[in-house]
Design a protein around this motif. Structure first.
Motif, PDB file in Angstrom:
ATOM      1  N   MET A   1      32.391  41.436  49.685  1.00  0.00           N
ATOM      2  CA  MET A   1      30.804  41.657  49.399  1.00  0.00           C
ATOM      3  C   MET A   1      30.765  43.224  49.596  1.00  0.00           C
ATOM      4  SD  MET A   1      28.941  38.794  51.823  1.00  0.00           S
ATOM      5  CE  MET A   1      27.262  39.605  51.655  1.00  0.00           C
ATOM      6  N   ARG A   2      31.565  43.768  50.394  1.00  0.00           N
ATOM      7  CA  ARG A   2      31.702  45.493  50.653  1.00  0.00           C
ATOM      8  C   ARG A   2      32.149  46.091  49.533  1.00  0.00           C
ATOM      9  NH1 ARG A   2      33.130  44.181  56.059  1.00  0.00           N
ATOM     10  NH2 ARG A   2      35.334  44.524  55.538  1.00  0.00           N
ATOM     11  N   GLU A   3      33.449  45.289  48.799  1.00  0.00           N
ATOM     12  CA  GLU A   3      33.869  45.829  47.752  1.00  0.00           C
ATOM     13  C   GLU A   3      32.982  45.735  46.530  1.00  0.00           C
ATOM     14  OE1 GLU A   3      37.358  43.713  47.563  1.00  0.00           O
ATOM     15  OE2 GLU A   3      38.370  45.093  49.277  1.00  0.00           O
ATOM     16  N   ALA A   4      32.292  44.706  46.447  1.00  0.00           N
ATOM     17  CA  ALA A   4      31.408  44.461  45.301  1.00  0.00           C
ATOM     18  C   ALA A   4      30.372  45.526  45.233  1.00  0.00           C
ATOM     19  CB  ALA A   4      30.771  42.845  45.351  1.00  0.00           C
ATOM     20  N   ARG A   5      29.722  45.726  46.586  1.00  0.00           N
ATOM     21  CA  ARG A   5      28.625  46.726  46.710  1.00  0.00           C
ATOM     22  C   ARG A   5      29.038  47.920  46.237  1.00  0.00           C
ATOM     23  NH1 ARG A   5      26.977  43.976  51.423  1.00  0.00           N
ATOM     24  NH2 ARG A   5      28.097  45.396  52.827  1.00  0.00           N
ATOM     25  N   ALA A   6      30.341  48.214  46.612  1.00  0.00           N
ATOM     26  CA  ALA A   6      30.844  49.602  46.270  1.00  0.00           C
ATOM     27  C   ALA A   6      31.396  49.683  44.780  1.00  0.00           C
ATOM     28  CB  ALA A   6      32.147  49.868  47.151  1.00  0.00           C
ATOM     29  N   GLY A   7      31.242  48.614  44.076  1.00  0.00           N
ATOM     30  CA  GLY A   7      31.571  48.629  42.448  1.00  0.00           C
ATOM     31  C   GLY A   7      33.099  48.272  42.239  1.00  0.00           C
ATOM     32  N   GLU A   8      33.731  47.818  43.451  1.00  0.00           N
ATOM     33  CA  GLU A   8      35.262  47.951  43.431  1.00  0.00           C
ATOM     34  C   GLU A   8      35.532  46.467  42.883  1.00  0.00           C
ATOM     35  OE1 GLU A   8      36.524  48.701  47.251  1.00  0.00           O
ATOM     36  OE2 GLU A   8      35.800  50.842  47.227  1.00  0.00           O
ATOM     37  N   VAL A   9      34.839  45.407  42.812  1.00  0.00           N
ATOM     38  CA  VAL A   9      35.279  44.073  42.682  1.00  0.00           C
ATOM     39  C   VAL A   9      33.976  43.641  41.656  1.00  0.00           C
ATOM     40  CG1 VAL A   9      35.683  41.618  43.412  1.00  0.00           C
ATOM     41  CG2 VAL A   9      36.401  43.829  44.521  1.00  0.00           C
ATOM     42  N   ASP A  10      34.269  42.832  40.606  1.00  0.00           N
ATOM     43  CA  ASP A  10      33.224  42.547  40.032  1.00  0.00           C
ATOM     44  C   ASP A  10      33.265  40.823  40.150  1.00  0.00           C
ATOM     45  OD1 ASP A  10      31.317  40.971  37.932  1.00  0.00           O
ATOM     46  OD2 ASP A  10      32.602  41.744  36.513  1.00  0.00           O
ATOM     47  N   PRO A  11      32.199  40.258  40.940  1.00  0.00           N
ATOM     48  CA  PRO A  11      32.113  38.895  41.368  1.00  0.00           C
ATOM     49  C   PRO A  11      32.090  37.973  40.318  1.00  0.00           C
ATOM     50  CG  PRO A  11      30.290  40.452  42.415  1.00  0.00           C
ATOM     51  CD  PRO A  11      30.714  41.110  41.179  1.00  0.00           C
ATOM     52  N   ASP A  12      31.826  38.295  39.245  1.00  0.00           N
ATOM     53  CA  ASP A  12      31.805  37.338  38.154  1.00  0.00           C
ATOM     54  C   ASP A  12      33.353  37.054  37.593  1.00  0.00           C
ATOM     55  OD1 ASP A  12      29.248  36.809  38.025  1.00  0.00           O
ATOM     56  OD2 ASP A  12      29.128  38.419  36.354  1.00  0.00           O
ATOM     57  N   THR A  13      34.354  37.768  37.999  1.00  0.00           N
ATOM     58  CA  THR A  13      35.654  37.875  37.717  1.00  0.00           C
ATOM     59  C   THR A  13      36.627  37.432  38.983  1.00  0.00           C
ATOM     60  OG1 THR A  13      36.286  40.236  38.108  1.00  0.00           O
ATOM     61  CG2 THR A  13      35.563  39.462  35.909  1.00  0.00           C
ATOM     62  N   LEU A  14      36.027  36.927  40.162  1.00  0.00           N
ATOM     63  CA  LEU A  14      36.620  36.697  41.075  1.00  0.00           C
ATOM     64  C   LEU A  14      37.268  35.380  40.808  1.00  0.00           C
ATOM     65  CD1 LEU A  14      37.379  37.434  44.204  1.00  0.00           C
ATOM     66  CD2 LEU A  14      35.185  36.238  44.933  1.00  0.00           C
ATOM     67  N   ASP A  15      38.565  35.373  41.239  1.00  0.00           N
ATOM     68  CA  ASP A  15      39.223  34.117  41.086  1.00  0.00           C
ATOM     69  C   ASP A  15      40.104  33.583  42.455  1.00  0.00           C
ATOM     70  OD1 ASP A  15      41.441  35.805  41.179  1.00  0.00           O
ATOM     71  OD2 ASP A  15      42.027  35.271  39.227  1.00  0.00           O
ATOM     72  N   ASP A  16      40.756  32.546  42.474  1.00  0.00           N
ATOM     73  CA  ASP A  16      41.686  32.177  43.828  1.00  0.00           C
ATOM     74  C   ASP A  16      42.510  33.191  44.259  1.00  0.00           C
ATOM     75  OD1 ASP A  16      40.281  29.760  43.552  1.00  0.00           O
ATOM     76  OD2 ASP A  16      42.009  28.613  42.924  1.00  0.00           O
ATOM     77  N   ALA A  17      43.414  33.730  43.277  1.00  0.00           N
ATOM     78  CA  ALA A  17      44.291  34.888  43.738  1.00  0.00           C
ATOM     79  C   ALA A  17      43.797  36.032  44.337  1.00  0.00           C
ATOM     80  CB  ALA A  17      45.035  35.083  42.374  1.00  0.00           C
ATOM     81  N   ALA A  18      42.498  36.615  43.789  1.00  0.00           N
ATOM     82  CA  ALA A  18      41.969  37.634  44.246  1.00  0.00           C
ATOM     83  C   ALA A  18      41.433  37.380  45.797  1.00  0.00           C
ATOM     84  CB  ALA A  18      40.606  38.189  43.705  1.00  0.00           C
ATOM     85  N   PHE A  19      40.747  36.173  45.938  1.00  0.00           N
ATOM     86  CA  PHE A  19      40.394  35.752  47.323  1.00  0.00           C
ATOM     87  C   PHE A  19      41.429  35.474  48.209  1.00  0.00           C
ATOM     88  CE2 PHE A  19      38.658  33.027  50.572  1.00  0.00           C
ATOM     89  CZ  PHE A  19      37.392  33.574  50.880  1.00  0.00           C
ATOM     90  N   GLU A  20      42.626  35.078  48.026  1.00  0.00           N
ATOM     91  CA  GLU A  20      43.729  34.804  48.653  1.00  0.00           C
ATOM     92  C   GLU A  20      44.329  36.292  49.164  1.00  0.00           C
ATOM     93  OE1 GLU A  20      46.193  32.503  46.616  1.00  0.00           O
ATOM     94  OE2 GLU A  20      45.091  30.434  47.035  1.00  0.00           O
ATOM     95  N   ALA A  21      44.155  37.131  48.239  1.00  0.00           N
ATOM     96  CA  ALA A  21      44.721  38.482  48.614  1.00  0.00           C
ATOM     97  C   ALA A  21      43.738  39.119  49.918  1.00  0.00           C
ATOM     98  CB  ALA A  21      44.563  39.626  47.286  1.00  0.00           C
ATOM     99  N   ARG A  22      42.775  38.690  50.075  1.00  0.00           N
ATOM    100  CA  ARG A  22      41.908  39.078  51.319  1.00  0.00           C
ATOM    101  C   ARG A  22      42.269  38.212  52.551  1.00  0.00           C
ATOM    102  NH1 ARG A  22      40.625  40.726  46.130  1.00  0.00           N
ATOM    103  NH2 ARG A  22      39.577  42.798  46.270  1.00  0.00           N
ATOM    104  N   LEU A  23      42.928  37.237  52.597  1.00  0.00           N
ATOM    105  CA  LEU A  23      43.325  36.484  53.450  1.00  0.00           C
ATOM    106  C   LEU A  23      44.395  36.944  54.544  1.00  0.00           C
ATOM    107  CD1 LEU A  23      43.120  32.908  51.947  1.00  0.00           C
ATOM    108  CD2 LEU A  23      41.166  34.090  53.261  1.00  0.00           C
ATOM    109  N   ASP A  24      44.364  36.572  55.592  1.00  0.00           N
ATOM    110  CA  ASP A  24      45.564  36.922  56.628  1.00  0.00           C
ATOM    111  C   ASP A  24      46.924  36.752  56.176  1.00  0.00           C
ATOM    112  OD1 ASP A  24      43.402  37.804  58.201  1.00  0.00           O
ATOM    113  OD2 ASP A  24      43.619  36.399  59.716  1.00  0.00           O
ATOM    114  N   THR A  25      47.075  35.619  55.380  1.00  0.00           N
ATOM    115  CA  THR A  25      48.276  35.217  54.964  1.00  0.00           C
ATOM    116  C   THR A  25      48.769  35.657  53.894  1.00  0.00           C
ATOM    117  OG1 THR A  25      47.240  33.144  54.017  1.00  0.00           O
ATOM    118  CG2 THR A  25      48.203  32.969  56.279  1.00  0.00           C
ATOM    119  N   VAL A  26      48.268  36.528  53.049  1.00  0.00           N
ATOM    120  CA  VAL A  26      48.639  37.142  51.716  1.00  0.00           C
ATOM    121  C   VAL A  26      50.116  37.686  51.973  1.00  0.00           C
ATOM    122  CG1 VAL A  26      47.693  39.507  52.556  1.00  0.00           C
ATOM    123  CG2 VAL A  26      48.026  39.107  50.103  1.00  0.00           C
TER     124      VAL A  26
END
Length: 250
Positions: free
Chosen positions: A163-188
């Motif tokens: 959410m912070r990255e989306a507000r800063a324009g660093e992430v487009d929520p419409d293109t978010l996929d599993d890989a992008a979410f997993e990259a923000r998890l502790d187990t990346v």
């Protein structure tokens, strides 16, 4: 003197092949208290014996060729336990790091910490950071220890970051996929979770690796964690090898 880790040359399991070996195994280490109670010992005695099971399991995982082993050591809910027991657990963790770090580094084990561990005591955080740094270039086995970890908290932290990255324009929520979410998890960076084991007979995940366990094979054993050893791990891997993994397909 406790036995040394097997050398990298002995990575093949003794007695021949046991079938396909999971790349990433996670364990909910449950039953220390019941082990101690059955022997009319204080709970800390069960936790001490649980450390021996950790040693055995790390050695076995390296020997069997497992790439990553994740151990649920202290959950975010464990803070509800009595203060004396929490102090005992943190003391055991300090002792483990001091006594095992040199051997972990020598035997090619890379340490990772998952969870919001920076909320632990500052001296313990420094010890953990040092251990992670010292073992960062090891490649034989990745040992991920979950400390102050809760999967729901992990997911919320990842969502807040996005959410912070989306507000800063660093992430487009419409293109978010599993890989992008997993990259923000502790187990990346860890392999996909293949096998999750829980000891002591309980059959629930207890807020552990909820996202990562989506297609993991689950094995529940009545064995209490202090009694867990190489043979139990091999039996779980053999069961894993008999499962048909279709990931929703035919």
């Amino acid at each position: 003197m406790k036995p040394a880790f097997p050398s990298a040359a002995s990575a093949a399991p003794a007695g021949g092949s046991i079938g396909p070996v999971p790349r990433h195994v996670a364990i909910i280490m449950d039953g220390n208290g019941r082990w101690a109670k059955a022997r009319r010992l204080p709970r800390v005695a069960g936790h001490r014996q649980g450390i021996e099971a950790v040693r055995r399991t790390i050695r076995a995982a390296g020997d069997l060729g497992i790439e990553a082993l994740t151990l649920y050591a202290f959950s975010s809910e464990n803070w509800r336990r009595p203060a004396a027991e929490i102090a005992d657990l943190m003391g055991l963790l300090r002792h483990y790091i001091k006594s095992e770090l040199n051997e972990l580094a020598r035997e090619g084990v890379r340490l990772r910490i998952i969870g919001d561990y920076r909320k632990l005591e500052p001296d313990l955080v420094r010890m953990l950071d040092d251990a992670v740094e010292r073992t960062a270039n090891n490649t034989r086995l990745t040992l991920a220890i979950a400390l102050n970890y809760g999967a729901q908290d992990e997911l919320l932290r990842a969502a807040r970051r996005l959410m912070r990255e989306a507000r800063a324009g660093e992430v487009d929520p419409d293109t978010l996929d599993d890989a992008a979410f997993e990259a923000r998890l502790d187990t990346v960076g860890l392999p996909r979770l293949d096998l999750l084991i829980r000891t002591s007979g309980e059959q629930r995940l207890s807020n552990f690796l909820l996202w990562q366990a989506a297609y993991a094979e689950l094995i529940f054993t009545d064995t209490l964690w202090p009694d867990f050893d190489r043979e139990h791990l091999v039996a779980a891997i053999e069961t894993f090898g008999q499962r048909e993994r279709r990931y929703g397909g035919l």
